[in-house]
Design a protein around this motif. Structure first.
Motif, short mmCIF file in Angstrom:
data_model
loop_
_atom_site.label_atom_id
_atom_site.label_comp_id
_atom_site.label_asym_id
_atom_site.label_seq_id
_atom_site.Cartn_x
_atom_site.Cartn_y
_atom_site.Cartn_z
N LYS A 10 0.87 -1.18 0.00
CA LYS A 10 0.00 0.00 0.00
C LYS A 10 0.90 1.23 0.00
N PRO A 11 0.31 2.41 -0.26
CA PRO A 11 1.20 3.59 -0.30
C PRO A 11 2.04 3.73 0.97
N GLN A 12 1.45 3.41 2.14
CA GLN A 12 2.17 3.69 3.39
C GLN A 12 3.21 2.65 3.76
N ASN A 13 3.24 1.50 3.09
CA ASN A 13 4.25 0.50 3.49
C ASN A 13 5.17 0.09 2.35
N THR A 14 5.05 0.72 1.18
CA THR A 14 5.91 0.35 0.08
C THR A 14 7.31 0.95 0.27
N SER B 46 -0.05 12.06 7.02
CA SER B 46 -1.04 12.91 6.37
C SER B 46 -2.38 12.74 7.09
N PRO B 47 -3.26 13.75 6.97
CA PRO B 47 -4.51 13.72 7.74
C PRO B 47 -5.41 12.53 7.38
N ASP B 48 -5.30 12.00 6.15
CA ASP B 48 -6.19 10.92 5.73
C ASP B 48 -5.63 9.54 6.07
N GLN B 49 -4.49 9.51 6.72
CA GLN B 49 -3.80 8.25 7.00
C GLN B 49 -3.87 7.98 8.51
N PRO B 50 -4.56 6.91 8.94
CA PRO B 50 -4.71 6.71 10.38
C PRO B 50 -3.43 6.28 11.10
N PHE B 51 -2.51 5.64 10.35
CA PHE B 51 -1.32 5.08 11.00
C PHE B 51 -0.17 6.08 11.01
N PRO B 52 0.45 6.29 12.18
CA PRO B 52 1.68 7.08 12.17
C PRO B 52 2.75 6.32 11.40
N ALA B 53 3.73 7.03 10.87
CA ALA B 53 4.89 6.38 10.24
C ALA B 53 5.99 6.25 11.29
N ILE B 54 6.77 5.16 11.22
CA ILE B 54 7.97 5.05 12.05
C ILE B 54 9.16 4.75 11.15
N LEU B 55 10.23 5.50 11.31
CA LEU B 55 11.46 5.27 10.55
C LEU B 55 12.62 5.03 11.51
N ARG B 86 8.36 13.27 0.79
CA ARG B 86 7.17 13.49 1.60
C ARG B 86 7.54 14.17 2.94
N ILE B 87 8.58 13.64 3.58
CA ILE B 87 9.00 14.25 4.85
C ILE B 87 9.50 15.67 4.61
N MET B 88 10.26 15.85 3.55
CA MET B 88 10.79 17.18 3.25
C MET B 88 9.65 18.18 3.04
N ARG B 89 8.62 17.73 2.34
CA ARG B 89 7.48 18.61 2.07
C ARG B 89 6.80 18.97 3.39
N LEU B 90 6.60 17.95 4.24
CA LEU B 90 5.95 18.19 5.53
C LEU B 90 6.80 19.12 6.41
N ALA B 91 8.12 18.91 6.39
CA ALA B 91 9.01 19.70 7.25
C ALA B 91 9.07 21.16 6.80
#
Lengths: 258, 258
Positions: A10-14, B46-55, B86-91
């Protein structure tokens, strides 16, 4: 040959960066989760709070419905740790549960190259995204408590005072994460330098390149002041030496190009 | 005596469970961050994504404005790793930067008690919350790249092909986190059992209790196939043996009650 099961992309895990290192294989991802001492669990605490929360938790893959499932089959992730009333409220607030992200990362080596920019780690990392709910029945809670205890030391559950009494059952909270998707990333091998540096004698004659293997080591068990069992039991002794051997071997194996 | 600096206690960083283990001391928290190989960095994608990202990222505390600052003084957190567009855009999307959470956890021991419910880890964990922006100037980027490289192996930066050339400078992204608040949690000591179990001879005569010390170990450095430096350099040799000694000692020290 049966094809290995994979998590949906999915977009978030690719995996985008170095996508050749990415894996969606259930067996590979579940194994990283199961052999990592501490998982980092992240969730959005509330709409007015800009910062996600991160909690260190212990976790293990399992299936209460199909307990004989293999590591490469669909499994839930059981999490144990400090579950605040806030998390419980969030987890119970919706039918699906609390959306969260579970991360596990193991460092296998320091990869030292000619120039700082090419430095890297050998590592194995896994991320799961899913919905968490507290486990409600005593049967499933017992199932998960045993899995979690035996993850810390294989065979420990059977060698402690069990079963937990009523107070212990009530005071223990376990979260079950129904996994939506997941991904893993594995880096193995030595340093990769660019030709522009490898061709320079003044650089290659000065800069040592290679890998420092890294692994989690267990030292000799130290009895508590109240311990009355004279010898370290064989299951514990075996677990300590076996884990040390496996962890070190994994770090050494990672030095080889995949 | 000068009082140690502490991070402000806010609702999102106040340690609630076992609050006696909590710390807000800058020195203690920064030291945990600096000695942890991999940090877990979480943010809302992003607001439409329920899961936080972890890196998983490499990070180190530092101050470009006041480079002589001690570990117990106000510092920024410099992060290196895969920074997506994506992170750069958000930052860059807001003046403050991208709100994120940085977590570091070190396991110091498996704490084995009479009953599964009292089992625990000895550990040191730290969490920072702050706003991340990409480092823009070459001067600050160089400052952070050196800190990060020397975090992996002390003295490594000075012993590689430096300075990075223009292409390397442009292709490297470093995030600087201005820390809003932080907290740490430290668990030390042996198992703590309840009197109801300690009084039962049938339990204490059967169940071994104590601590298995745990630490991150480095194995002997393995040269790459292209390495031309015959001996492992002394700075690397010293770093490997010194870190092994310190890590093991920290795990052994943690067995003692605080």
């Amino acid at each position: 040959m049966v094809r290995n099961l994979e998590y949906p992309k999915k977009p978030q895990n690719t995996v985008k960066r170095y996508d050749g290192r990415g894996t969606y294989d259930l067996g590979a991802i579940h194994s990283i989760i199961n052999t990592t001492s501490v998982l980092h669990v992240s969730f959005a605490p509330s709409p007015d709070q800009p910062f996600p929360a991160i909690l260190p938790m212990i976790g293990v893959m399992g299936s209460f419905e199909y307990p004989s499932s293999g590591i490469d089959e669909p499994l839930d992730c059981y999490l144990h740790g400090y579950v605040s009333s806030r998390i419980m409220r969030l987890a119970r607030a919706s039918d699906k549960g609390l959306p969260l992200c579970v991360a596990a990362t193991k460092v296998d080596g320091l990869v030292l190259s000619l120039t700082p920019n090419s430095h890297s780690y050998n590592y194995r990392s896994a991320v799961l995204q899913g919905y968490a709910k507290p486990v409600e029945t005593d049967e499933e809670k017992l199932y998960a408590m045993r899995l979690i205890t035996n993850k810390v030391v294989d065979g420990r559950w059977e060698n402690t005072r069990i079963p937990p009494d009523n107070v212990e059952m009530t005071s223990t909270t376990i979260l079950r994460v129904k996994v939506e998707t997941g991904s893993g990333k594995i880096r193995q091998g030595g340093p990769h330098d660019e030709a522009k540096d490898e061709k320079r004698d003044d650089v290659t004659e000065k800069v040592w390149t290679g890998v420092v293997p890294v692994y989690e080591a267990f030292d000799t068990p130290i009895p508590s002041t109240t311990n009355k069992v004279k010898q370290v039991p064989s299951y514990l002794d075996a677990y300590v030496s076996q884990t040390n051997k496996e962890n070190r071997q994994a770090a050494l194996d990672a030095v080889n190009e995949p």
